[in-house]
Design an enzyme around this catalytic site. Structure first.
Site, PDB file in Angstrom:
ATOM      1  N   THR A  83       0.821  -1.220   0.000  1.00  0.00           N
ATOM      2  CA  THR A  83       0.000   0.000   0.000  1.00  0.00           C
ATOM      3  C   THR A  83       0.853   1.267   0.000  1.00  0.00           C
ATOM      4  OG1 THR A  83      -1.616  -1.240   1.244  1.00  0.00           O
ATOM      5  CG2 THR A  83      -1.878   1.146   1.257  1.00  0.00           C
ATOM      6  N   GLY A 122       2.555  -2.905   8.166  1.00  0.00           N
ATOM      7  CA  GLY A 122       2.842  -3.199   9.565  1.00  0.00           C
ATOM      8  C   GLY A 122       4.257  -3.726   9.704  1.00  0.00           C
ATOM      9  N   GLU A 369      -6.138  -5.947   4.210  1.00  0.00           N
ATOM     10  CA  GLU A 369      -6.259  -7.140   3.350  1.00  0.00           C
ATOM     11  C   GLU A 369      -7.423  -6.967   2.364  1.00  0.00           C
ATOM     12  OE1 GLU A 369      -4.154  -9.011   2.147  1.00  0.00           O
ATOM     13  OE2 GLU A 369      -3.162  -9.037   4.080  1.00  0.00           O
TER      14      GLU A 369
HETATM   15  C1  LIG Z   1      -6.323 -11.141  12.766  1.00  0.00           C
HETATM   16  C2  LIG Z   1      -5.160 -11.154  11.915  1.00  0.00           C
HETATM   17  C3  LIG Z   1      -5.049 -12.314  10.994  1.00  0.00           C
HETATM   18  C4  LIG Z   1      -3.965 -12.571  10.355  1.00  0.00           C
HETATM   19  C5  LIG Z   1      -2.824 -11.749  10.573  1.00  0.00           C
HETATM   20  C6  LIG Z   1      -2.091 -11.456   9.350  1.00  0.00           C
HETATM   21  C7  LIG Z   1      -1.627 -10.266   9.044  1.00  0.00           C
HETATM   22  C8  LIG Z   1      -1.774  -9.076   9.849  1.00  0.00           C
HETATM   23  C9  LIG Z   1      -2.999  -8.308   9.624  1.00  0.00           C
HETATM   24  C10 LIG Z   1      -3.149  -7.431   8.679  1.00  0.00           C
HETATM   25  C11 LIG Z   1      -2.184  -7.189   7.615  1.00  0.00           C
HETATM   26  C12 LIG Z   1      -2.804  -6.405   6.555  1.00  0.00           C
HETATM   27  C13 LIG Z   1      -1.914  -6.451   5.364  1.00  0.00           C
HETATM   28  C14 LIG Z   1      -2.473  -5.726   4.162  1.00  0.00           C
HETATM   29  O1  LIG Z   1      -3.434  -5.041   4.226  1.00  0.00           O
HETATM   30  S1  LIG Z   1      -1.584  -5.985   2.750  1.00  0.00           S
HETATM   31  C15 LIG Z   1      -2.375  -5.024   1.535  1.00  0.00           C
HETATM   32  C16 LIG Z   1      -3.691  -5.601   1.143  1.00  0.00           C
HETATM   33  N1  LIG Z   1      -4.162  -4.937  -0.027  1.00  0.00           N
HETATM   34  C17 LIG Z   1      -5.233  -5.308  -0.646  1.00  0.00           C
HETATM   35  O2  LIG Z   1      -5.924  -6.223  -0.245  1.00  0.00           O
HETATM   36  C18 LIG Z   1      -5.532  -4.604  -1.924  1.00  0.00           C
HETATM   37  C19 LIG Z   1      -6.863  -4.955  -2.478  1.00  0.00           C
HETATM   38  N2  LIG Z   1      -6.832  -4.894  -3.916  1.00  0.00           N
HETATM   39  C20 LIG Z   1      -6.684  -5.986  -4.691  1.00  0.00           C
HETATM   40  O3  LIG Z   1      -6.549  -7.093  -4.215  1.00  0.00           O
HETATM   41  C21 LIG Z   1      -6.724  -5.756  -6.178  1.00  0.00           C
HETATM   42  O4  LIG Z   1      -6.285  -4.524  -6.531  1.00  0.00           O
HETATM   43  C22 LIG Z   1      -8.120  -5.982  -6.750  1.00  0.00           C
HETATM   44  C23 LIG Z   1      -9.172  -5.148  -6.039  1.00  0.00           C
HETATM   45  C24 LIG Z   1      -8.437  -7.467  -6.614  1.00  0.00           C
HETATM   46  C25 LIG Z   1      -8.149  -5.586  -8.229  1.00  0.00           C
HETATM   47  O5  LIG Z   1      -7.013  -6.076  -8.834  1.00  0.00           O
HETATM   48  P1  LIG Z   1      -6.741  -5.918 -10.394  1.00  0.00           P
HETATM   49  O6  LIG Z   1      -5.439  -6.502 -10.746  1.00  0.00           O
HETATM   50  O7  LIG Z   1      -6.979  -4.515 -10.777  1.00  0.00           O
HETATM   51  O8  LIG Z   1      -7.778  -6.893 -10.867  1.00  0.00           O
HETATM   52  P2  LIG Z   1      -9.058  -6.818 -11.729  1.00  0.00           P
HETATM   53  O9  LIG Z   1      -8.805  -6.155 -13.028  1.00  0.00           O
HETATM   54  O10 LIG Z   1     -10.209  -6.363 -10.907  1.00  0.00           O
HETATM   55  O11 LIG Z   1      -9.129  -8.335 -11.936  1.00  0.00           O
HETATM   56  C26 LIG Z   1      -8.299  -9.027 -12.840  1.00  0.00           C
HETATM   57  C27 LIG Z   1      -8.536 -10.498 -12.654  1.00  0.00           C
HETATM   58  O12 LIG Z   1      -7.770 -10.926 -11.534  1.00  0.00           O
HETATM   59  C28 LIG Z   1      -8.597 -11.638 -10.648  1.00  0.00           C
HETATM   60  N3  LIG Z   1      -8.014 -11.484  -9.306  1.00  0.00           N
HETATM   61  C29 LIG Z   1      -7.912 -10.368  -8.594  1.00  0.00           C
HETATM   62  N4  LIG Z   1      -7.320 -10.634  -7.432  1.00  0.00           N
HETATM   63  C30 LIG Z   1      -7.032 -11.945  -7.415  1.00  0.00           C
HETATM   64  C31 LIG Z   1      -6.422 -12.811  -6.475  1.00  0.00           C
HETATM   65  N5  LIG Z   1      -6.011 -12.391  -5.287  1.00  0.00           N
HETATM   66  N6  LIG Z   1      -6.295 -14.100  -6.802  1.00  0.00           N
HETATM   67  C32 LIG Z   1      -6.733 -14.579  -7.972  1.00  0.00           C
HETATM   68  N7  LIG Z   1      -7.331 -13.800  -8.924  1.00  0.00           N
HETATM   69  C33 LIG Z   1      -7.488 -12.501  -8.619  1.00  0.00           C
HETATM   70  C34 LIG Z   1      -9.936 -10.996 -10.807  1.00  0.00           C
HETATM   71  O13 LIG Z   1     -10.942 -11.831 -10.336  1.00  0.00           O
HETATM   72  C35 LIG Z   1      -9.987 -10.816 -12.298  1.00  0.00           C
HETATM   73  O14 LIG Z   1     -10.292 -12.053 -12.879  1.00  0.00           O
HETATM   74  P3  LIG Z   1     -11.008 -12.107 -14.300  1.00  0.00           P
HETATM   75  O15 LIG Z   1     -11.178 -13.560 -14.541  1.00  0.00           O
HETATM   76  O16 LIG Z   1     -12.313 -11.406 -14.116  1.00  0.00           O
HETATM   77  O17 LIG Z   1     -10.123 -11.409 -15.277  1.00  0.00           O
HETATM   78  C1  LIG Z   2      -4.402  -1.619  10.476  1.00  0.00           C
HETATM   79  C2  LIG Z   2      -3.970  -1.687   9.050  1.00  0.00           C
HETATM   80  C3  LIG Z   2      -2.885  -2.482   8.710  1.00  0.00           C
HETATM   81  C4  LIG Z   2      -2.437  -2.518   7.385  1.00  0.00           C
HETATM   82  N1  LIG Z   2      -1.320  -3.254   7.073  1.00  0.00           N
HETATM   83  C5  LIG Z   2      -0.846  -3.234   5.804  1.00  0.00           C
HETATM   84  C6  LIG Z   2       0.349  -3.945   5.470  1.00  0.00           C
HETATM   85  O1  LIG Z   2       0.966  -4.612   6.302  1.00  0.00           O
HETATM   86  N2  LIG Z   2       0.817  -3.852   4.203  1.00  0.00           N
HETATM   87  C7  LIG Z   2       0.183  -3.132   3.236  1.00  0.00           C
HETATM   88  O2  LIG Z   2       0.668  -3.091   2.130  1.00  0.00           O
HETATM   89  N3  LIG Z   2      -0.964  -2.458   3.534  1.00  0.00           N
HETATM   90  C8  LIG Z   2      -1.483  -2.488   4.780  1.00  0.00           C
HETATM   91  N4  LIG Z   2      -2.641  -1.808   5.074  1.00  0.00           N
HETATM   92  C9  LIG Z   2      -3.317  -1.046   4.027  1.00  0.00           C
HETATM   93  C10 LIG Z   2      -4.623  -1.696   3.601  1.00  0.00           C
HETATM   94  O3  LIG Z   2      -4.413  -2.877   2.914  1.00  0.00           O
HETATM   95  C11 LIG Z   2      -5.417  -0.702   2.752  1.00  0.00           C
HETATM   96  O4  LIG Z   2      -5.742   0.401   3.572  1.00  0.00           O
HETATM   97  C12 LIG Z   2      -6.652  -1.356   2.195  1.00  0.00           C
HETATM   98  O5  LIG Z   2      -6.314  -2.253   1.171  1.00  0.00           O
HETATM   99  C13 LIG Z   2      -7.686  -0.333   1.695  1.00  0.00           C
HETATM  100  O6  LIG Z   2      -7.143   0.471   0.738  1.00  0.00           O
HETATM  101  P1  LIG Z   2      -7.240   2.072   0.789  1.00  0.00           P
HETATM  102  O7  LIG Z   2      -6.727   2.510   2.102  1.00  0.00           O
HETATM  103  O8  LIG Z   2      -6.578   2.534  -0.432  1.00  0.00           O
HETATM  104  O9  LIG Z   2      -8.777   2.382   0.750  1.00  0.00           O
HETATM  105  P2  LIG Z   2      -9.532   3.161  -0.397  1.00  0.00           P
HETATM  106  O10 LIG Z   2      -9.545   2.291  -1.613  1.00  0.00           O
HETATM  107  O11 LIG Z   2      -9.007   4.517  -0.556  1.00  0.00           O
HETATM  108  O12 LIG Z   2     -10.990   3.187   0.214  1.00  0.00           O
HETATM  109  C14 LIG Z   2     -11.698   4.384   0.546  1.00  0.00           C
HETATM  110  C15 LIG Z   2     -13.180   4.177   0.204  1.00  0.00           C
HETATM  111  O13 LIG Z   2     -13.339   4.056  -1.195  1.00  0.00           O
HETATM  112  C16 LIG Z   2     -14.118   2.934  -1.536  1.00  0.00           C
HETATM  113  N5  LIG Z   2     -13.649   2.400  -2.822  1.00  0.00           N
HETATM  114  C17 LIG Z   2     -12.376   2.276  -3.262  1.00  0.00           C
HETATM  115  N6  LIG Z   2     -12.331   1.735  -4.477  1.00  0.00           N
HETATM  116  C18 LIG Z   2     -13.602   1.483  -4.830  1.00  0.00           C
HETATM  117  C19 LIG Z   2     -14.224   0.909  -5.989  1.00  0.00           C
HETATM  118  N7  LIG Z   2     -13.508   0.446  -7.025  1.00  0.00           N
HETATM  119  N8  LIG Z   2     -15.552   0.808  -6.009  1.00  0.00           N
HETATM  120  C20 LIG Z   2     -16.290   1.230  -4.979  1.00  0.00           C
HETATM  121  N9  LIG Z   2     -15.777   1.770  -3.852  1.00  0.00           N
HETATM  122  C21 LIG Z   2     -14.445   1.907  -3.781  1.00  0.00           C
HETATM  123  C22 LIG Z   2     -13.901   1.968  -0.397  1.00  0.00           C
HETATM  124  O14 LIG Z   2     -15.004   1.077  -0.252  1.00  0.00           O
HETATM  125  C23 LIG Z   2     -13.779   2.913   0.802  1.00  0.00           C
HETATM  126  O15 LIG Z   2     -15.074   3.184   1.277  1.00  0.00           O
HETATM  127  C24 LIG Z   2      -3.110  -1.768   6.391  1.00  0.00           C
HETATM  128  C25 LIG Z   2      -4.229  -0.994   6.743  1.00  0.00           C
HETATM  129  C26 LIG Z   2      -4.654  -0.948   8.048  1.00  0.00           C
HETATM  130  C27 LIG Z   2      -5.843  -0.100   8.405  1.00  0.00           C
END
Ligand SMILES: CC/C=C\C/C=C\C/C=C\CCCC(=O)SCCNC(=O)CCNC(=O)[C@H](O)C(C)(C)COP(=O)(O)OP(=O)(O)OC[C@H]1O[C@@H](n2cnc3c(N)ncnc32)[C@H](O)[C@@H]1OP(=O)(O)O
Ligand SMILES: Cc1cc2nc3c(=O)[nH]c(=O)nc-3n(C[C@H](O)[C@H](O)[C@H](O)COP(=O)(O)OP(=O)(O)OC[C@H]3O[C@@H](n4cnc5c(N)ncnc54)[C@H](O)[C@@H]3O)c2cc1C
Length: 609
Positions: A83, A122, A369
């Site tokens: 992120t 994190g 996530e």
């Molecule tokens: C209690 C604690 C428990 C555990 C502890 C562990 C960790 C500690 C806790 C928290 C850590 C937090 C860490 C984080 O937050 S890391 C950052 C996380 N970030 C996100 O989750 C970002 C979310 N965004 C996305 O995943 C993608 O951008 C997207 C929204 C999925 C869109 O991706 P994009 O490449 O633009 O894809 P699309 O054009 O929409 O889709 C293309 C194609 O790909 C397929 N697709 C998308 N994602 C996946 C996947 N993960 N696996 C397989 N396939 C995937 C999608 O369905 C599409 O398929 P088509 O067939 O339609 O082409």
């Molecule tokens: C406690 C915590 C720990 C984290 N740890 C990690 C980490 O270890 N590593 C890491 O890489 N990241 C980490 N993150 C980041 C986290 O993964 C992102 O914050 C998360 O994926 C959401 O993305 P954003 O902040 O860009 O939200 P945004 O996408 O900016 O969301 C803002 C609003 O816009 C809306 N929105 C966005 N896109 C769309 C769409 N296409 N259609 C409709 N609505 C939409 C959402 O629903 C939301 O209401 C952490 C976040 C938190 C809060």
């Protein structure tokens, strides 16, 4: 504790946990349990659940041999830095660049804008020595999209950031303690160089000459670490929901209000149908999420084995299920924890109820996530694709298999005639299937009215999310029913679980009645029979409610709640906790002479005048 104390204490606990893991020694699963009992977010989560899996999933054999032994012994500490300040949900929109320089055989990592700063990872802010960094790969002026790189961040001798790296903590987060034990960080690169072999190259490569070689596996495997963590988050939702419900159920049995006859004792609040109607569906959800979590773990293991054998067929479904269930269970659990606080009345607002802290630490699960709405939209895309393929000869499989019976499900009428019919698994399932399918098909029909599909999708986002949620709820209900059909040990346990299963299903019907009625999945008479059955189930669960939360086997220490104590000795302990407050150290508070006394005296003077 102050933030600094909290952070340092979490370091102490983490290192102690690591020592125990090695000394005892503990298996991988046991180590995860230790993390669970440590009960505080910390760098170990990211190291073990994201950094190591990212290398395992995206590294070549050579890279794994080099990095995993170091990571496994914690000689390096890693985090997952995807992120950025400007982009989290839209991974393809990340701005950090990794430009290949053929002269030096290195990648130059750079943060071209303020919004390209890594922000949130994190463990990044203060602890990690290394990170898996996601950046746009550029070779010979061409942008190949986002790829993963292993990057050393800090000097291994004195922990100072390496030249070209600016790094720090992003500041205080929601709540007092809660997620503040974690050093979520920011990071900027100023033309920082890493060797070419630190690009994670299992999925695609850059050769010595600077040629980009894409692989023949789906690029989405780069998102594999997120799929893995989303799966664990579902089981964790059950743990957190169970914790809140345990507190609220025990306290509801202790707390009495109204209903005293002739000076007798008052009614236990758990006996009010309103309390049951708010509490028992949450109790049922805690069990439901546990069973769907077990199933999801199986699904994830299965897809992992298939991927190893280059079978990618079930990847879309694994993605849809992990994304959708992560979203649905974390939203329900966050709301559920807050509802449990309210179920405990005023005392639920006290920190010593354990609920405010639980809420504060849990609620970011709706965002990290993957934002929960963004994730449901992924499910919706998957459903629209499945609907569009109906009739093409390709039978839907797995959790969408029910769509293969579209002809029947689109026109069938529920055969529920009496309240007890709502305990018939086939009838309940068909109701949920009909509602989910009809919502998905309605979205697909509305989509087809748009010339431009993407524009139609944007217009219908809210409906699509609701259709996705309906599909996810069907999965949870169906996995609960499957669980009941299997072997369940313990006399009477199956009956208790049956009650909970139908409470879970029927409360969803009640909550989403608009969906069920507008899709003609049931009639209003059948809806009122469902409510009737629900009330009867509450009566059956009531005598066992406390036993059903005791079964979670949470110690008082783990619950950390005066209201949820096993012995129910709530009132004396509330006093004990109150007296521990530093404000009660002195009878007359600090500030009396400065503010209170002059104020009172001034009033006395004017009264005399
Ligand atoms: C209690 C604690 C428990 C555990 C502890 C562990 C960790 C500690 C806790 C928290 C850590 C937090 C860490 C984080 O937050 S890391 C950052 C996380 N970030 C996100 O989750 C970002 C979310 N965004 C996305 O995943 C993608 O951008 C997207 C929204 C999925 C869109 O991706 P994009 O490449 O633009 O894809 P699309 O054009 O929409 O889709 C293309 C194609 O790909 C397929 N697709 C998308 N994602 C996946 C996947 N993960 N696996 C397989 N396939 C995937 C999608 O369905 C599409 O398929 P088509 O067939 O339609 O082409
Ligand atoms: C406690 C915590 C720990 C984290 N740890 C990690 C980490 O270890 N590593 C890491 O890489 N990241 C980490 N993150 C980041 C986290 O993964 C992102 O914050 C998360 O994926 C959401 O993305 P954003 O902040 O860009 O939200 P945004 O996408 O900016 O969301 C803002 C609003 O816009 C809306 N929105 C966005 N896109 C769309 C769409 N296409 N259609 C409709 N609505 C939409 C959402 O629903 C939301 O209401 C952490 C976040 C938190 C809060």
């Amino acid at each position: 504790m102050t933030r600094k104390e909290l952070f340092k204490n979490t370091l102490r606990k983490s290192v102690h946990a690591w020592k125990l893991i090695n000394e005892l020694p503990l298996s991988d699963d046991e180590s995860l349990m230790l993390r669970h009992f440590m009960d505080q977010p910390g760098f170990l989560d990211l190291h073990w659940r994201m950094f190591v899996p990212a290398i395992k999933g995206q590294g070549t054999e050579e890279q794994k041999q080099k990095w995993l032994p170091l990571a496994n012994k914690m000689q390096i500490i890693g985090c997952y830095a995807q992120t950025e300040l400007g982009h989290g949900s839209n991974v393809q929109g990340l701005e950090t660049t990794a430009t290949f320089d053929p002269q030096t055989d290195q990648f130059i990592l750079h943060s071209p804008t303020q919004t390209s700063s890594k922000w949130w990872p994190g463990g990044l802010g203060k602890v990690s020595t290394h990170a898996v960094i996601y950046a746009r790969l550029i070779t010979d002026g061409k942008d190949h999209g986002v790829h993963g790189f292993i990057v050393q961040l800090r000097n291994m001798d004195d922990h100072s950031p390496l030249p070209g790296i600016t790094i720090g903590d992003i500041g205080v987060k929601f709540g007092n303690g809660a997620y503040n034990s974690m050093d979520n960080g920011f990071l900027m690169f100023d033309k920082f160089c890493i060797p070419r072999d630190q690009m994670l190259m299992r999925l695609s490569k850059v050769t010595r000459e600077g040629k980009y070689v894409p692989s023949d596996v789906p690029r989405q495997l780069m998102y594999g670490t997120m799929v893995s963590v989303r799966q664990t988050i579902v089981s964790n939702a059950s743990i957190a929901m169970a914790r809140a419900v345990c507190i609220a159920t025990r306290y509801s049995a202790v707390r009495r209000q109204f209903g005293s006859q002739n000076g007798g004792i008052e009614t236990q609040v758990i006996d009010y149908k309103t309390q049951q109607n708010r509490l028992f569906p949450l109790l049922a959800s805690a069990y439901a999420f546990r069973f769907v979590g077990e199933w999801l773990k199986w699904l994830y293991t299965d897809v992992t084995q298939r991927l190893e054998a280059s079978d990618f067929a079930t990847l879309p479904e694994a993605h849809a299920c992990t994304a959708g269930l992560k979203s649905m269970t974390t939203s329900a659990t966050s709301d559920g924890i807050e509802e449990c606080r309210k179920l405990c009345g005023g005392h639920g607002y006290l920190w010593c109820s354990g609920l405010p802290e639980l809420f504060a630490v849990y609620v970011p699960a709706c965002t990290y996530e993957g934002d929960n709405v963004v994730l449901q939209l992924q499910v919706a895309r998957f459903l629209m694709k499945t609907v569009s393929q109906l009739g093409s000869g390709k039978a839907p499989a797995g959790t969408t298999a029910y769509m293969g019976r579209a002809k029947h499900l689109l026109q069938c009428r529920s055969s529920i005639r009496k309240a007890e019919d709502w305990l018939n698994p086939a009838m309940v399932l068909e109701t949920f299937e009909a509602r989910a399918l009809r919502m998905a098909v309605s979205c697909a029909n509305n989509l087809s009215k748009f010339e431009n599909q993407e524009q139609g999708f944007s217009e219908l986002l809210a409906d699509l999310v609701e259709a996705a949620i309906a599909h996810c709820q069907l999965i949870v209900v169906s996995k609960f029913i499957v669980k009941l059909e299997g072997e369940i040990k313990g006399k009477g346990v199956k009956n208790q679980l049956k009650n909970l299963c139908y409470i879970y299903a029927l409360h969803l019907i009640h909550k989403h009645l608009g969906d069920f009625l507008s899709t003609n999945s049931i009639t209003s008479e059948q809806a009122s029979l469902a409510n009737h059955q629900l009330r009867s189930l509450y009566t059956q669960v009531r005598p066992n409610a406390v036993a059903l939360v005791d079964a979670f086997d949470y110690t008082d220490h783990y619950l950390g709640s005066v209201l949820g104590r096993y012995d129910g000795n709530v009132y004396p302990k509330l006093f004990e906790e109150a007296l521990k407050d530093p404000l009660n150290d002195t009878v007359v508070p600090d500030g009396y002479h400065e503010y209170i006394r002059p104020l009172i005296k001034q009033h006395l003077r004017s009264a005399r005048l």
